[in-house]
Scaffold this motif. Structure first.
Motif, PDB file in Angstrom:
ATOM      1  N   ALA A   1       0.853  -1.184   0.000  1.00 14.54           N
ATOM      2  CA  ALA A   1       0.000   0.000   0.000  1.00 14.54           C
ATOM      3  C   ALA A   1       0.889   1.234   0.000  1.00 14.54           C
ATOM      4  N   LEU A   2       0.379   2.288  -0.605  1.00 16.68           N
ATOM      5  CA  LEU A   2       1.066   3.571  -0.579  1.00 16.68           C
ATOM      6  C   LEU A   2       0.036   4.662  -0.742  1.00 16.68           C
ATOM      7  N   GLU A   3       0.439   5.882  -0.527  1.00 16.99           N
ATOM      8  CA  GLU A   3      -0.457   7.023  -0.657  1.00 16.99           C
ATOM      9  C   GLU A   3       0.092   8.006  -1.668  1.00 16.99           C
ATOM     10  N   ALA A   4      -0.829   8.655  -2.358  1.00 15.12           N
ATOM     11  CA  ALA A   4      -0.492   9.767  -3.245  1.00 15.12           C
ATOM     12  C   ALA A   4      -1.567  10.817  -3.040  1.00 15.12           C
ATOM     13  N   LEU A   5      -1.185  12.054  -3.052  1.00 20.01           N
ATOM     14  CA  LEU A   5      -2.172  13.119  -2.900  1.00 20.01           C
ATOM     15  C   LEU A   5      -3.137  13.116  -4.084  1.00 20.01           C
ATOM     16  N   ALA A   6      -4.409  13.300  -3.786  1.00 19.32           N
ATOM     17  CA  ALA A   6      -5.445  13.252  -4.821  1.00 19.32           C
ATOM     18  C   ALA A   6      -5.183  14.265  -5.925  1.00 19.32           C
ATOM     19  N   ASP A   7      -4.570  15.378  -5.576  1.00 23.30           N
ATOM     20  CA  ASP A   7      -4.312  16.452  -6.529  1.00 23.30           C
ATOM     21  C   ASP A   7      -3.015  16.259  -7.321  1.00 23.30           C
ATOM     22  N   ASN A   8      -2.245  15.227  -6.992  1.00 23.39           N
ATOM     23  CA  ASN A   8      -0.960  14.998  -7.652  1.00 23.39           C
ATOM     24  C   ASN A   8      -1.153  13.973  -8.776  1.00 23.39           C
ATOM     25  N   ASP A   9      -1.610  14.474  -9.922  1.00 24.84           N
ATOM     26  CA  ASP A   9      -1.910  13.604 -11.058  1.00 24.84           C
ATOM     27  C   ASP A   9      -0.685  12.830 -11.532  1.00 24.84           C
ATOM     28  N   GLY A  10       0.487  13.454 -11.487  1.00 26.68           N
ATOM     29  CA  GLY A  10       1.699  12.787 -11.952  1.00 26.68           C
ATOM     30  C   GLY A  10       2.034  11.574 -11.096  1.00 26.68           C
TER      31      GLY A  10
END
Length: 182
Positions: A134-143
């Motif tokens: 599992a990992l996280e990415a900010l919803a606004d960070n499309d890249g």
């Protein structure tokens, strides 16, 4: 594994300051995507995390073998990734590993370094007994979201947030409006 000229290897104590500097740059860059972490204010905490992770083997770095530098100063580092097995009190059907803080210096992005770091972290987690990652990415960070999708990651859980600035202690906005449905 990604085709790149960097070496991905476990971090050492000599890498801690350079990783800390890169984490501060990562956190500062994430502010444009809505992150609330304060970059410089967390330097000491991150340095402690990096030092501990280097000792436990939960931190990998990407080194540029062609860099003309003294490796002890970390200037040959072009990226890092932190990872660990998830520990907790809940019983689960699968052993989950987490990948955190994957970062590649901006001038080297697009060369496969992030893919090499991610691949190495996934292999280390699998060897440690993880069944999934599992990992996280900010919803606004499309890249970042596109990068992880390209590497087989799918949405699993969605975190929702709400700003409470301008809300009184009774749950109503300063202008008196609020959710009337209970």
């Amino acid at each position: 594994m990604a085709d790149t000229d960097v070496r991905v290897e476990p971090a050492t104590a000599d890498d801690v300051d350079a990783v800390t500097d890169m984490w501060v740059a990562l956190a500062a860059g994430q502010r444009e995507h809505g992150a609330t972490l304060r970059a410089e204010a967390n330097r000491a905490t991150v340095r402690e995390w990096a030092a501990q992770s280097a000792v436990t083997g939960d931190l990998l770095v990407a080194r540029d073998p062609g860099a003309a530098s003294d490796e002890a100063d970390g200037s040959d580092l072009v990226g890092f990734v932190g990872f660990s097995l998830e520990r907790g009190d809940y019983e689960r059907d699968a052993v989950r590993g987490t990948v955190s803080n994957l970062f590649v210096v901006p001038e080297r992005r697009g060369e496969g370094i992030g893919a090499a770091l991610l691949d190495a972290a996934e292999r280390a987690l699998a060897e440690a007994g993880a069944d999934r990652v599992a990992l996280e990415a900010l919803a606004d960070n499309d890249g970042a979201r596109a990068f992880y999708a390209e590497h087989g990651y799918e949405s699993h859980r969605v975190e929702l947030t709400k700003s409470l600035s301008g809300v009184n202690g009774d749950g109503r906005s300063d202008d008196g409006s609020g959710d009337e449905s209970d």
